[in-house]
Design an enzyme around this catalytic site. Structure first.
Site, PDB file in Angstrom:
ATOM      1  N   GLU A  23       0.816  -1.217   0.000  1.00 38.91           N
ATOM      2  CA  GLU A  23       0.000   0.000   0.000  1.00 38.91           C
ATOM      3  C   GLU A  23       0.856   1.277   0.000  1.00 38.91           C
ATOM      4  O   GLU A  23       0.383   2.340   0.393  1.00 38.91           O
ATOM      5  CB  GLU A  23      -0.929  -0.009   1.217  1.00 38.91           C
ATOM      6  CG  GLU A  23      -1.901  -1.180   1.232  1.00 38.91           C
ATOM      7  CD  GLU A  23      -2.742  -1.217   2.486  1.00 38.91           C
ATOM      8  OE1 GLU A  23      -3.615  -0.348   2.638  1.00 38.91           O
ATOM      9  OE2 GLU A  23      -2.535  -2.112   3.325  1.00 38.91           O
ATOM     10  N   SER A 151      -6.727  -2.596   2.228  1.00 35.11           N
ATOM     11  CA  SER A 151      -7.097  -1.978   0.944  1.00 35.11           C
ATOM     12  C   SER A 151      -7.539  -2.994  -0.094  1.00 35.11           C
ATOM     13  O   SER A 151      -7.321  -2.813  -1.282  1.00 35.11           O
ATOM     14  CB  SER A 151      -5.940  -1.130   0.398  1.00 35.11           C
ATOM     15  OG  SER A 151      -5.719  -0.014   1.212  1.00 35.11           O
ATOM     16  N   TYR A 221      -9.686   4.332  -4.137  1.00 32.66           N
ATOM     17  CA  TYR A 221      -8.704   5.417  -4.169  1.00 32.66           C
ATOM     18  C   TYR A 221      -8.601   6.196  -5.484  1.00 32.66           C
ATOM     19  O   TYR A 221      -8.110   7.313  -5.487  1.00 32.66           O
ATOM     20  CB  TYR A 221      -7.310   4.852  -3.842  1.00 32.66           C
ATOM     21  CG  TYR A 221      -7.224   4.227  -2.485  1.00 32.66           C
ATOM     22  CD1 TYR A 221      -7.325   4.988  -1.326  1.00 32.66           C
ATOM     23  CD2 TYR A 221      -7.065   2.847  -2.340  1.00 32.66           C
ATOM     24  CE1 TYR A 221      -7.251   4.415  -0.075  1.00 32.66           C
ATOM     25  CE2 TYR A 221      -6.982   2.264  -1.082  1.00 32.66           C
ATOM     26  CZ  TYR A 221      -7.082   3.052   0.041  1.00 32.66           C
ATOM     27  OH  TYR A 221      -7.007   2.482   1.275  1.00 32.66           O
ATOM     28  N   ARG A 260     -10.608   2.916  12.376  1.00 24.96           N
ATOM     29  CA  ARG A 260     -11.833   2.859  11.572  1.00 24.96           C
ATOM     30  C   ARG A 260     -12.240   1.401  11.387  1.00 24.96           C
ATOM     31  O   ARG A 260     -11.431   0.578  10.978  1.00 24.96           O
ATOM     32  CB  ARG A 260     -11.607   3.487  10.200  1.00 24.96           C
ATOM     33  CG  ARG A 260     -12.894   3.844   9.456  1.00 24.96           C
ATOM     34  CD  ARG A 260     -12.661   4.104   7.975  1.00 24.96           C
ATOM     35  NE  ARG A 260     -12.556   2.846   7.242  1.00 24.96           N
ATOM     36  CZ  ARG A 260     -11.516   2.496   6.483  1.00 24.96           C
ATOM     37  NH1 ARG A 260     -10.471   3.289   6.368  1.00 24.96           N
ATOM     38  NH2 ARG A 260     -11.527   1.340   5.851  1.00 24.96           N
ATOM     39  N   ASP A 262     -14.849  -1.411   9.619  1.00 25.01           N
ATOM     40  CA  ASP A 262     -15.745  -1.648   8.488  1.00 25.01           C
ATOM     41  C   ASP A 262     -16.823  -2.632   8.924  1.00 25.01           C
ATOM     42  O   ASP A 262     -16.534  -3.629   9.599  1.00 25.01           O
ATOM     43  CB  ASP A 262     -14.963  -2.211   7.302  1.00 25.01           C
ATOM     44  CG  ASP A 262     -13.894  -1.236   6.811  1.00 25.01           C
ATOM     45  OD1 ASP A 262     -14.130  -0.015   6.917  1.00 25.01           O
ATOM     46  OD2 ASP A 262     -12.841  -1.684   6.349  1.00 25.01           O
ATOM     47  N   GLU A 276     -13.434  -5.682   9.814  1.00 19.98           N
ATOM     48  CA  GLU A 276     -12.045  -5.516  10.245  1.00 19.98           C
ATOM     49  C   GLU A 276     -11.850  -4.143  10.858  1.00 19.98           C
ATOM     50  O   GLU A 276     -12.679  -3.244  10.702  1.00 19.98           O
ATOM     51  CB  GLU A 276     -11.071  -5.722   9.091  1.00 19.98           C
ATOM     52  CG  GLU A 276     -11.263  -4.827   7.893  1.00 19.98           C
ATOM     53  CD  GLU A 276     -10.345  -5.231   6.737  1.00 19.98           C
ATOM     54  OE1 GLU A 276      -9.337  -4.534   6.538  1.00 19.98           O
ATOM     55  OE2 GLU A 276     -10.629  -6.222   6.051  1.00 19.98           O
ATOM     56  N   ASN A 278      -9.111  -0.962  11.116  1.00 15.98           N
ATOM     57  CA  ASN A 278      -7.947  -0.293  10.544  1.00 15.98           C
ATOM     58  C   ASN A 278      -7.360   0.640  11.593  1.00 15.98           C
ATOM     59  O   ASN A 278      -8.041   1.550  12.068  1.00 15.98           O
ATOM     60  CB  ASN A 278      -8.349   0.525   9.308  1.00 15.98           C
ATOM     61  CG  ASN A 278      -9.016  -0.326   8.247  1.00 15.98           C
ATOM     62  OD1 ASN A 278      -8.347  -0.949   7.439  1.00 15.98           O
ATOM     63  ND2 ASN A 278     -10.344  -0.375   8.249  1.00 15.98           N
ATOM     64  N   GLY A 282      -6.639   5.451   5.927  1.00 18.75           N
ATOM     65  CA  GLY A 282      -6.224   6.363   4.875  1.00 18.75           C
ATOM     66  C   GLY A 282      -6.568   7.804   5.193  1.00 18.75           C
ATOM     67  O   GLY A 282      -7.546   8.098   5.878  1.00 18.75           O
TER      68      GLY A 282
END
Length: 323
Positions: A23, A151, A221, A260, A262, A276, A278, A282
């Site tokens: 990433e 990602s 992205y 964050r 999801d 998951e 994070n 991002g």
């Protein structure tokens, strides 16, 4: 936030981005934005790329604190956090253990399940896996992905058992540990969190609508085809339930600083499932944490300031240690 350090008190700040993970490209976009935002606020901020510069060079910079804008391995997985603990440089985001746990999708799920939190069924895959048995247990379609990537790297939605070996091989290119996960059809949400322990706060939920329900690397992205709704447009009671679940999942992993989660909400019964966590989300122009923060009244630069103010170490008393 608890720790309202002034810009001057922040001292010399390193923004770590780039790195060596798959990433890297996204990390450069995130870190460039963070660096510009901090400078715009008067912070003495400097770029540092662990993918091209050594830990010795990091020590030589004598940063008072660092903003980790690295994604994936060698930045989000606890390895860099451990090095920063050794160097005594406070850093943003979760500590060594929580970062490592959250990066491991299987361990994350085990902790959530042990904590009574809902997450899709899963199985670990290997070269000699019984593909038919896995498909029967998890049911088709299912998701195959590396256990330690983000990602959507190496991810495949499998609709036929015959696709499983190829999906496994693709994921195994990114990671020796590969996970198969029950596919939850329904509404896709994400929830950003800022803070730690009982002071952690959830930002407004974001509802994600991707082309053909395919929220992949490209649609995350590099296109404007994915639609984001914040506020999410769901009932207040449902939003509060999901936010509370996310905060519980964040605390269960021992996360701090920011993160964050999801979430999928199953269409058939509106049951939410954690996918998951994070721990270094991002911060690009398409990223979700800045989007939610803006709805909560915090612009991008102020968000960056709040995150860097939260930089700390796990080993607060390390300087007092004596053999």
């Amino acid at each position: 936030m608890e720790n309202k350090l002034s810009v001057k008190e922040l001292g010399k700040v390193g923004v770590l981005f780039g790195g060596r993970s798959a990433e890297r490209e996204v990390s450069i976009m995130s870190g460039s934005g963070v660096l510009a935002a901090l400078i715009s606020k008067g912070v003495d901020a400097h770029a540092f790329d662990p993918g091209q510069q050594s830990l010795a060079e990091l020590a030589e910079q004598k940063f008072d604190r660092v903003f980790i804008a690295l994604h994936g391995r060698y930045g989000e997985d606890g390895t860099l956090q451990g090095a920063l603990e050794q160097l005594g440089i406070p850093y943003t985001g979760s500590g060594t253990l929580a970062s490592s746990l959250a990066m491991d999708k299987a361990m994350t799920k085990r902790i959530w399940l042990a904590s009574g939190l809902s997450t899709p069924k899963f199985a670990m895959l290997a070269d000699d896996s019984d593909w038919a048995a896995i498909a029967a247990d998890l049911e088709l379609p299912l998701i195959v992905k590396p256990a330690h990537e983000g990602s959507t790297m190496g991810l495949t939605k499998v609709t036929d058992v015959a696709q499983l070996p190829a999906a496994y091989k693709l994921a195994a290119r990114f990671d020796s540990a590969v996970i198969a996960e029950q596919f939850i059809e329904g509404m896709e949400l994400t929830c950003a969190v800022l803070g730690r322990d009982e002071n952690a706060q959830a930002f407004p939920l974001i509802r994600i609508v991707a082309p053909d329900a395919n929220y992949d690397y490209q649609n995350k992205y590099f296109t404007d085809d994915t639609k984001y709704f914040c506020p999410a447009g769901i009932p207040d009671e449902q939003e509060q339930e999901i936010s509370a679940m996310v905060l519980a999942s964040y605390r269960a992993l021992g996360c701090r600083g920011w993160g964050r989660a999801d979430v999928m909400v199953r269409a058939t019964d509106n049951k939410p499932f954690l996918l998951e966590m994070n721990t270094s989300p991002g911060m690009t122009s398409h990223s979700l944490v800045p989007m939610a923060a803006k709805v909560a009244g915090l612009d991008y630069a102020e968000l960056c300031l709040e995150i860097i103010r939260s930089a700390e170490l796990d080993l607060h008393a390390s300087s007092d240690w004596k053999p």
